[in-house]
Design a protein around this motif. Structure first.
Motif, PDB file in Angstrom:
ATOM      1  N   TRP A 224       0.857  -1.181   0.000  1.00 42.09           N
ATOM      2  CA  TRP A 224       0.000   0.000   0.000  1.00 42.09           C
ATOM      3  C   TRP A 224       0.896   1.234   0.000  1.00 42.09           C
ATOM      4  CZ3 TRP A 224      -4.856   0.303  -1.264  1.00 42.09           C
ATOM      5  CH2 TRP A 224      -5.625   1.426  -0.945  1.00 42.09           C
ATOM      6  N   PRO A 225       0.527   2.287  -0.718  1.00 39.00           N
ATOM      7  CA  PRO A 225       1.382   3.479  -0.772  1.00 39.00           C
ATOM      8  C   PRO A 225       1.525   4.135   0.605  1.00 39.00           C
ATOM      9  CG  PRO A 225      -0.766   3.914  -1.758  1.00 39.00           C
ATOM     10  CD  PRO A 225      -0.695   2.438  -1.533  1.00 39.00           C
ATOM     11  N   SER A 226       2.696   4.619   0.890  1.00 36.11           N
ATOM     12  CA  SER A 226       2.959   5.302   2.156  1.00 36.11           C
ATOM     13  C   SER A 226       3.360   6.741   1.879  1.00 36.11           C
ATOM     14  CB  SER A 226       4.078   4.601   2.923  1.00 36.11           C
ATOM     15  OG  SER A 226       5.316   4.728   2.237  1.00 36.11           O
TER      16      SER A 226
ATOM     17  N   GLY B  93       5.478  10.323  -1.492  1.00 38.81           N
ATOM     18  CA  GLY B  93       5.624  11.771  -1.617  1.00 38.81           C
ATOM     19  C   GLY B  93       4.369  12.418  -2.175  1.00 38.81           C
ATOM     20  N   GLY B  94       4.531  13.568  -2.856  1.00 37.76           N
ATOM     21  CA  GLY B  94       3.408  14.237  -3.494  1.00 37.76           C
ATOM     22  C   GLY B  94       2.275  14.576  -2.550  1.00 37.76           C
TER      23      GLY B  94
ATOM     24  N   ILE C 228      -0.681  15.500   2.664  1.00 37.01           N
ATOM     25  CA  ILE C 228      -1.797  15.232   3.577  1.00 37.01           C
ATOM     26  C   ILE C 228      -1.268  14.838   4.946  1.00 37.01           C
ATOM     27  CG2 ILE C 228      -3.779  13.731   4.027  1.00 37.01           C
ATOM     28  CD1 ILE C 228      -4.046  13.435   0.954  1.00 37.01           C
ATOM     29  N   HIS C 229      -0.261  13.976   4.953  1.00 36.21           N
ATOM     30  CA  HIS C 229       0.334  13.542   6.224  1.00 36.21           C
ATOM     31  C   HIS C 229       0.890  14.737   6.998  1.00 36.21           C
ATOM     32  CE1 HIS C 229       2.326  10.686   8.958  1.00 36.21           C
ATOM     33  NE2 HIS C 229       3.330  11.558   8.952  1.00 36.21           N
TER      34      HIS C 229
ATOM     35  N   ALA D 156      -6.695   9.972  -5.492  1.00 36.51           N
ATOM     36  CA  ALA D 156      -6.016   8.731  -5.116  1.00 36.51           C
ATOM     37  C   ALA D 156      -5.245   8.898  -3.821  1.00 36.51           C
ATOM     38  CB  ALA D 156      -5.084   8.284  -6.242  1.00 36.51           C
ATOM     39  N   ALA D 157      -4.612  10.049  -3.644  1.00 34.40           N
ATOM     40  CA  ALA D 157      -3.851  10.288  -2.417  1.00 34.40           C
ATOM     41  C   ALA D 157      -4.764  10.317  -1.199  1.00 34.40           C
ATOM     42  CB  ALA D 157      -3.078  11.593  -2.532  1.00 34.40           C
TER      43      ALA D 157
END
Length: 476
Positions: free
Chosen positions: A106-108, A113-114, A119-120, A276-277
């Motif tokens: 799963w993307p972290s 990035g991006g 968001i994080h 998606a993010a």
């Protein structure tokens, strides 16, 4: 190519020198004419070949425009030149993800990035108790036990609330806010054995801050504002803002980029990468759920699966269809397409790309799955059929009474099954989607940005559409 003739000393003297020079010049002129004629012929051949290539490209684009939508229909300058952070990591990430083709990935925020990293950053702070740290509390509905929104619907509304928080309702003059959800019962988390009966039963918290840090809703010192509806205005200086508890929807913000701190403006990034993010951030599973999904993926996916040769068919039916009789579920939203239409779409993909050799079939509706698999086996027998082994298939996508639809199944089983299906489809390149299904649209949007295939193609078989399904279909 011209070949030049060099004369010897002997040829430069004698009685016939002029005659030889005349003959030489004549021969050179003939050679030039012949070479020029050849060059013209080659030029025409190249022009003809170029014209044929152009016609092939135009034919391909026409085919895409009328039937199949590629990964991105439009790309910004940054995307085309590899500067869009949401696309720059993809080429490097694909070969790294190959080792996870049949296991959890799963993307972290750290690796991707991006927007995901942005968001994080927006949701984490070093000082949650500071008076300068402002909050937007996402409240549950008053009758929260009857809230039947599914996973993708929740993720979508969370995205809009986060954008509201980050831009403070399109008024960034006082800075952004951190979105935090309340601790009321989340219907899908009833009976949770792994944590509270909130979304944190399954997913990582939105933020490193907690509800102890926010101002109480009944504070009368001017630090709090409570929205009555999505368009309600408020004082941007208040520290804590509470969402309305009477509507499922959120305010639509115009500024969707500046909060991120990424270079460029709204035209430099795709809607697909933004959505998606938010989906990836919202659906980050807790460690126990991550382990469960990994085990299910290992049971279901072959290790030799080639994503570029795989079709994903996430069939959404049951409570999504008009006229259903499933008690406690949401009202139907469309006339569900016949399974024959799903099959004909797969055949079109097969004609478009004869190398397709795998098909991933999932659905919450066990009857639809069984019927479709039989159709594939009898009409396209060369395809290897891949299913979600152990899928609960509870027979509805509505969330308020998940445990009531399948004897012996828990909410946790249903959530793990659904998310496993979503993860499986990230390993596909071609998709058959159902219009107005936020679930199938979410799968395609995630696959466009974080999927395992080199690019994505979509056929939307629904009779109508909306903005979300259009982005899933065409990208951009």
């Amino acid at each position: 190519m011209m070949h030049h003739r060099y004369k010897s000393d002997d040829e430069s003297c004698g009685a016939n020198k002029q005659e030889r020079q005349h003959t030489s010049h004549k021969q050179d002129a003939m050679a030039v004419e012949k070479t020029a004629a050849n060059m013209i012929t080659y030029k025409h051949m190249h022009l003809l070949m170029a014209l044929l290539v152009v016609l092939q490209v135009m034919s391909f684009l026409y085919f895409n425009a009328t039937t199949i939508s590629p990964k991105q229909s439009t790309k910004s300058y940054h995307q085309l030149h590899g500067e869009d952070p949401e696309f720059a990591h993809r080429g490097l990430a694909l070969h790294k993800k190959h080792s996870h083709i049949a296991s959890y990935w799963w993307p972290s925020p750290e690796a991707s990035g991006g927007f995901l990293a942005a968001i994080h950053r927006a949701q984490h702070t070093d000082d949650c108790s500071s008076k300068r740290t402002k909050y937007f509390v996402l409240r549950s509905l008053r009758k929260n036990e009857d809230d039947n929104r599914g996973l993708s619907a929740w993720a979508s509304v969370t995205m809009h609330h986060m954008l509201h928080a980050f831009t403070d309702g399109d008024d960034f003059t006082q800075g952004g806010r951190i979105l935090i959800n309340d601790d009321a019962l989340w219907p899908m988390a009833k009976g949770c054995k792994h944590g509270p009966e909130t979304r944190e039963c399954y997913f990582l918290p939105f933020t490193n801050c907690n509800l102890r840090e926010v101002d109480p809703i009944d504070a009368n010192d001017g630090s709090v504002a409570v929205l009555k509806d999505t368009k309600d205005e408020y004082n941007r200086t208040v520290r804590t803002l509470y969402s309305s508890d009477t509507t499922k929807y959120a305010r639509t913000t115009n500024d969707k980029i500046s909060w991120s701190g990424l270079e460029g403006g709204s035209k430099d990034y795709s809607h697909s990468s933004l959505i998606a993010a938010f989906l990836a951030y919202t659906l980050q599973p807790q460690p126990w759920l991550r382990k469960e999904i990994d085990q299910r993926l290992r049971r279901s996916l072959p290790s030799d699966l080639d994503p570029d040769k795989t079709v994903g068919v996430p069939i959404r039916r049951s409570d999504k269809c008009h006229g259903h009789t499933i008690e406690g579920s949401a009202k139907g939203e469309l006339n569900c397409p016949d399974l024959e239409l799903y099959l004909s779409s797969v055949k079109r993909f097969k004609k478009f790309d004869p190398s397709i050799s795998n098909i991933i079939v999932t659905s919450e509706d066990s009857n639809a799955t069984a019927q479709f698999i039989y159709m594939v086996k009898t009409q396209i027998p060369e395809l290897r059929i891949i299913t979600n082994v152990g899928d609960v298939q509870q027979g509805t996508g509505s969330a308020s009474k998940l445990e009531a639809y399948k004897e012996g199944a828990s909410n946790a089983d249903v959530i793990a099954s659904a998310l496993t299906s979503m993860h499986m489809h990230l390993r596909a390149r071609y998709f058959v989607l159902t219009t107005k299904s936020s679930w199938t649209s979410s799968i395609a949007i995630l696959a466009r940005i974080y999927g395992f295939a080199t690019d994505i193609y979509v056929i939307d078989i629904g009779p109508t559409g909306n903005t979300f399904s259009h982005i899933a279909k065409a990208g951009g």
